[in-house]
Design a protein around this motif. Structure first.
Motif, mmCIF file in Angstrom:
data_model
loop_
_atom_site.group_PDB
_atom_site.id
_atom_site.type_symbol
_atom_site.label_atom_id
_atom_site.label_comp_id
_atom_site.label_asym_id
_atom_site.label_seq_id
_atom_site.Cartn_x
_atom_site.Cartn_y
_atom_site.Cartn_z
ATOM 1 N N ALA A 108 -31.166 13.483 -33.832
ATOM 2 C CA ALA A 108 -31.641 12.343 -33.044
ATOM 3 C C ALA A 108 -33.081 12.576 -32.611
ATOM 4 O O ALA A 108 -33.922 11.680 -32.642
ATOM 5 N N ALA A 111 -35.864 9.912 -33.967
ATOM 6 C CA ALA A 111 -36.418 8.927 -33.029
ATOM 7 C C ALA A 111 -37.695 9.422 -32.358
ATOM 8 O O ALA A 111 -38.163 8.814 -31.394
ATOM 9 N N TRP A 161 -22.665 7.429 -35.570
ATOM 10 C CA TRP A 161 -22.684 7.169 -34.129
ATOM 11 C C TRP A 161 -22.838 8.446 -33.316
ATOM 12 O O TRP A 161 -23.280 8.410 -32.167
ATOM 13 N N ALA A 175 -26.467 8.720 -32.778
ATOM 14 C CA ALA A 175 -26.898 7.681 -31.835
ATOM 15 C C ALA A 175 -26.519 8.051 -30.405
ATOM 16 O O ALA A 175 -27.310 7.890 -29.460
ATOM 17 N N LEU A 205 -34.633 3.712 -29.100
ATOM 18 C CA LEU A 205 -33.207 3.981 -29.305
ATOM 19 C C LEU A 205 -32.644 3.127 -30.435
ATOM 20 O O LEU A 205 -31.739 3.541 -31.155
ATOM 21 N N LYS A 206 -33.216 1.957 -30.619
ATOM 22 C CA LYS A 206 -32.673 1.050 -31.634
ATOM 23 C C LYS A 206 -32.789 1.638 -33.046
ATOM 24 O O LYS A 206 -31.995 1.312 -33.917
ATOM 25 N N THR A 207 -33.750 2.547 -33.262
ATOM 26 C CA THR A 207 -33.868 3.152 -34.590
ATOM 27 C C THR A 207 -32.697 4.080 -34.881
ATOM 28 O O THR A 207 -32.459 4.440 -36.036
ATOM 29 N N LEU A 208 -31.998 4.491 -33.846
ATOM 30 C CA LEU A 208 -30.881 5.415 -34.054
ATOM 31 C C LEU A 208 -29.578 4.682 -34.322
ATOM 32 O O LEU A 208 -28.615 5.262 -34.814
ATOM 33 N N ILE A 209 -29.543 3.395 -33.934
ATOM 34 C CA ILE A 209 -28.292 2.667 -34.088
ATOM 35 C C ILE A 209 -28.063 2.367 -35.571
ATOM 36 O O ILE A 209 -28.950 1.829 -36.240
ATOM 37 N N THR A 249 -28.752 8.704 -27.158
ATOM 38 C CA THR A 249 -28.488 7.993 -25.904
ATOM 39 C C THR A 249 -28.429 8.965 -24.735
ATOM 40 O O THR A 249 -29.011 8.731 -23.667
#
Lengths: 304, 367
Positions: free
Chosen positions: A61, A65, A270, A273, A257-261, A277
């Protein structure tokens, strides 16, 4: 006074425990999911025991990110906004409470009205100002015909530009004004006895000295509370940073964070992600936990 | 040390006049007490002297200089507030030294002077405490220390003792008096407590309704109250006042049974007409009923004060207090006589409240 009976107590604790569970469950899911590998995190139901893959998820992550730089950006952003809010609202309230000047009531109500105009409502004009902070002056010159005059008479083209996009200034400034904070401070100043201001005056302190030596130290608990609330609020800002940081290098952690979803057709990782988070929600959580002790100290302190 | 002069000083809030054209001269080193009921403008007057309240009209001079436009710090006055107004987040030492800190006095010099003041007030042991950890009397001392350290030209006290209990109040009163003797700084002390005024003052200024009623030494104010208001305001119990008619032969007539000879001195005469007669409770004596020249009355109730007692008597609905140090075996309902020495009688004009003096024939002929 409500009578305490064992049955009533048990009922109370039951409801409180349920509430606590509801509040903590999302955190637990984040924590647990962040420790499993891709296969385990996609099994239904999700395992209830943490796994052993936390560090590899976290490092995945972190690199994907760019959390190192993004968290730093977020930290600078949230700290500056919170500090700016405290500074601005303490001074704005000071001028409203302690000085008699024409238009005082009008200014007070103007600040009050901004409560009804959150950033989301005025986002388009605010964005256009951030894109060129001198736009209002340019418009004034255009409308008054001065631009035309300068152009035709002197051959001068007036173009006022001060772009704030992708800068900390643009990110922070529009969020610094706060009616809530100003009210908080106003209410606090109204509880400070007038005699204190008079005593300071007789002792020879000017208005700035009184503000620094008396009001700021006295409002310490107030300040810490406002800073904490506003730090968490700014940390969680999404819409404004999303708009103003068009440069992918500049963005803050929450928008990143949206790049990890996982996308619809991508790998459903997940676990990564959730690790991201966790990393992003930790700083405000830590701050609240640390500041809580100060909150309590401020509340039980009798020296007021 | 400084003299203070007030020249026709007025204070109005909108159309509301709080202080009506006041003139007063305070000599250097004097201890002046401004005494009056609440709302008489005495605190406003004090705040105008220190500079917290604007002067609507007139002039205030300190040492001959008009200070109307000066900031409080430039007037070099120090003030002790009713609620002390100590800075709650500072220690006692910081509270006392704050004025010096603002003035830019060095830390070592500040510490030295704070210690000096603390020693004079016997609060050295509390220098590191916060005001919240002090008792009322200690806070009072800190407030005085804060005023003293600046070595001001004038001390101003705004009812500083009213938040203390009775015993402490008397102790602090003595302390303030002692400090004034030692420092000799011109002091203006505002209070509604006549005991404080009598014990502290070189001169008392009695105020009522924004006007000065009388200025004088405590003895003058007590023995020769200039107006009916002063007569009724000072003294405990309050002076007995009754309204009646002065007859040309020098007899005060309230009604058929209550007649009093006024002055026995030959050649004295009172202007006739309606007047208020005042007699202090201490000046009246209880005698056996039926004595000539004694007013007949009935005992209403007796207040025991230890060293003395106050007998409240009643003559046909009019109550009258007599203070006596002996212990008469009286019970409510007893018949007594009241004897009043004509020299102890004060007379006031019924309409204006001004004191009426007996005028001798010589004075009336050659004014």
């Amino acid at each position: 006074m409500v009578e305490r009976t064992p049955v009533f107590n048990i009922l109370c604790y039951l409801i409180l425990t349920l509430g606590l569970a509801v509040a903590l469950l999302p955190f637990a899911i984040v924590l647990i999911a962040a420790t499993h590998d891709l296969k385990a995190v996609n099994t239904v139901p999700l395992p209830l025991v943490p796994g052993t893959h936390f560090w590899e998820n976290m490092s995945a992550a972190w690199t994907r990110a760019h959390l190192g730089s993004k968290l730093l950006h977020s930290l600078i952003f949230a700290t500056s906004v919170a500090a700016g809010k405290v500074a601005l609202s303490s001074m704005a309230a000071y001028s409203i409470v302690y000085f008699r000047f024409p238009g005082r009531i009008l200014i007070f109500w103007l600040i009050f009205v901004t409560l009804m105009l959150p950033l989301e409502v005025r986002i388009v004009p605010t964005y256009s100002i951030a894109a060129n902070a001198l736009q209002p002056f340019q418009t004034l010159l255009d409308v008054s015909g001065l631009t035309w005059l300068a152009d035709t008479v002197f051959g001068l083209r007036i173009r006022l530009e001060w772009g704030l996009l992708n800068s900390y200034t643009g990110l922070i400034l529009p969020l610094v004004a706060t009616a809530t904070g100003t009210f908080l401070y106003r209410q606090f100043y109204l509880t400070v006895p007038d005699e204190l201001a008079e005593a300071a005056k007789v002792d020879g302190a000017g208005s700035f000295r009184f503000f620094l030596d008396m009001l700021l130290p006295l409002s310490r608990a107030n300040m810490i509370a406002l800073f904490t609330i506003m730090f968490v609020w700014s940390w969680n800002q999404y819409l404004w940073p999303l708009l103003i940081t068009t440069d992918p290098e500049f963005g803050i952690a929450v928008t990143e964070l949206k790049t990890l979803i996982p996308s619809e057709f991508g790998l459903p990782d997940w676990n990564v992600a959730m690790a991201g988070t966790l990393a992003i929600m930790s700083p405000p959580l830590l701050l609240v936990i640390l500041m809580q002790r100060w909150f309590v100290r401020g509340l039980i302190s009798t020296e007021k | 040390m400084a003299s203070i002069s007030l020249r026709n000083v007025k204070k109005t809030y909108g159309k509301n006049a709080v202080v009506h054209g006041l003139d007063l001269d305070i000599e250097s080193g004097e201890f002046i007490v401004i005494l009056g009921p609440s709302g008489c403008g005495k605190s406003t007057l004090l705040r105008m002297i220190v500079g917290l309240e604007e002067i609507s009209e007139g002039e205030i001079l300190i040492d001959g200089t008009v200070v109307n436009r000066l900031e409080p710090r430039q007037r070099a006055c120090a003030m002790v507030f009713q609620n002390y107004a100590l800075y709650p987040h500072m220690t006692v030492a910081e509270n006392i030294g704050y004025a010096l800190k603002v003035a830019g006095v060095s830390r070592s010099e500040r510490d030295r002077r704070v210690r000096e003041v603390a020693r004079a007030l016997a609060i050295e042991a509390f220098l590191d405490r916060k005001p919240s950890a002090l008792s009322g009397g200690q806070r009072q001392r800190v407030a005085m220390g804060r005023a003293m350290i600046r070595e001001p030209r004038v001390f101003l006290f705004d009812e500083p003792l009213s938040n203390l209990d009775a015993k402490l109040r008397i102790a602090m009163r003595a302390e303030i008096r002692r400090l004034h003797r030692k420092l000799g700084t011109t002091s203006v002390f505002v209070t509604h407590d006549q005991n404080e005024a009598m014990t502290l003052a070189d001169r008392i200024v009695v105020m009522n309704g924004g006007k000065v009623e009388q200025v004088g030494t405590p003895a003058e104010i007590y023995h020769r109250p200039a107006t009916r208001f002063v007569a009724g305001f000072l003294g405990s119990p309050a002076m007995n006042l009754m309204e009646g008619e002065i007859e040309p032969d020098g007899t005060f007539v309230q009604d058929a049974t209550r007649r009093l000879r006024l002055s026995q001195q030959a050649g004295h005469a009172f202007p006739g007409g309606r007047a208020v007669l005042g007699v202090r409770a201490e000046a009246a004596r209880l005698v056996a009923p039926g004595r000539p020249d004694a007013l007949p009355a009935i005992v209403d109730f007796i207040e025991e004060l230890g060293a003395s007692r106050i007998v409240h008597v009643d003559f046909d609905g009019l109550s009258f207090a007599v203070a006596t140090s002996d212990n008469p075996a009286l019970i409510p309902g007893d018949r007594v006589g009241i004897e009043i020495d004509p020299r102890d009688i004060h007379l006031y004009d019924s309409a204006t409240g001004e004191r009426l003096e007996p005028v001798t024939a010589r004075q009336t002929v050659h004014p």
